[in-house]
Write a protein that holds these residues in place. Structure first.
Motif, PDB file in Angstrom:
ATOM      1  N   ASN A  49       0.809  -1.215   0.000  1.00 49.53           N
ATOM      2  CA  ASN A  49       0.000   0.000   0.000  1.00 49.53           C
ATOM      3  C   ASN A  49       0.846   1.271   0.000  1.00 49.53           C
ATOM      4  OD1 ASN A  49       0.779  -0.613   2.638  1.00 49.53           O
ATOM      5  ND2 ASN A  49      -1.087   0.167   3.579  1.00 49.53           N
ATOM      6  N   GLU A 129      -9.063  -0.425   6.144  1.00 46.92           N
ATOM      7  CA  GLU A 129      -9.660   0.061   4.898  1.00 46.92           C
ATOM      8  C   GLU A 129      -9.060   1.408   4.512  1.00 46.92           C
ATOM      9  OE1 GLU A 129     -13.788   0.050   5.872  1.00 46.92           O
ATOM     10  OE2 GLU A 129     -14.057  -2.084   5.413  1.00 46.92           O
ATOM     11  N   LEU A 132      -5.733   0.979   3.048  1.00 45.09           N
ATOM     12  CA  LEU A 132      -5.783   0.166   1.826  1.00 45.09           C
ATOM     13  C   LEU A 132      -5.028  -1.145   1.961  1.00 45.09           C
ATOM     14  CD1 LEU A 132      -5.144   3.071  -0.725  1.00 45.09           C
ATOM     15  CD2 LEU A 132      -7.339   2.218   0.093  1.00 45.09           C
TER      16      LEU A 132
END
Length: 266
Positions: A49, A129, A132
């Protein structure tokens, strides 16, 4: 001074408080790259990420991830350096977290693991979330996809303050640092953004004075101190600002753009 490598922290530095890289900052970073400056992202995130931010700008090179515990080449996804920790010594930390109801995850260079993915809810699920990255269930140690490089505890700021104070009384085993208001990281003793940046610079043939680093939190201090010019964001804690050579605007005011415009663009 003509800087040849720029090391950028991600959250709270490259990204604003909405976890977005603004168009102005993105264009300025890209222009620095076009002018021959190597851009390296140095973050507490994992490579999965982090690399997408470089790819969004069409950049290659390297990311220093997990607060310096793993350095990865963007194109090949090859780990070029890592500080593996002794995972056997994590047992008392894991048990303490479980007893206190504190969430934690265990990280290999490319993997992230928790006790029960299906039980993730509320602020904990939102955190993954937002960054990511969704974890997997923690398997037996021998089934991990690589060596453990980082252990992270996550919770409310006051709970992390208390946990940090408690663990500070234990016999030191790891490099323990606050990588964010809601995070405590445990890593191998030599793992840090500063040490990882030093190793990468030596590998790439850069002198210390040719490096500019920008960051905003305690996990950035070693990087800011190592670089020829260390710049703290205006949204940094006072101690971080004190460790820097200079202060730029906040992450919500395109501080990275302002610093690169001042020191790197011609």
């Amino acid at each position: 001074m003509a800087y040849k490598l720029v090391a950028l922290d991600v959250d709270g530095t490259l990204l604003n408080d909405n976890h977005v890289m603004t168009e102005q900052t993105m264009q300025t970073v890209m222009e620095a790259s076009r002018q021959g400056i190597e851009i390296v992202l140095c973050t507490g995130r994992g490579p999965q990420n982090t690399i997408p931010f470089l790819e969004e700008m069409g950049l290659k090179g390297y990311v220093i991830s997990h607060n310096g515990a793993a350095t990865v080449e963007v194109e090949s996804r090859k780990v070029v350096h890592q500080f593996a920790l002794d995972h056997h010594a994590l047992k008392p930390y894991m048990e303490h977290c479980r007893q206190q109801g504190i969430h934690f995850d265990i990280n290999t260079p490319f993997g992230m693991y928790v006790d029960q993915v299906e039980a993730l809810a509320g602020p904990v699920r939102y955190m993954y979330e937002k960054y990511l990255m969704m974890p997997s269930n923690l398997p037996a140690w021998e089934e991990l996809d690589g060596p453990v490089v980082k252990f992270t505890a996550f919770g409310e700021s006051k709970d992390m303050d208390a946990l940090f104070q408690a663990w500070s009384q234990w016999t030191p085993v790891y490099n323990m640092l606050r990588s964010g208001e809601y995070f405590i990281d445990l890593m191998q003793e030599e793992a840090s953004k500063g040490n990882a940046l030093k190793l990468l610079a030596e590998q790439r043939g850069y002198k210390r004075e040719e490096i500019l680093a920008i960051g905003n939190y305690y996990n950035d201090v070693t990087m800011l101190s190592y670089a020829g010019l260390g710049i703290a964001m205006d949204n940094s804690p006072v101690d971080v600002k004190a460790a820097a050579d200079e202060i730029t605007l906040s992450n919500n005011e395109d501080g990275v753009h302002a610093a690169l415009l001042k020191h790197c663009l011609v």
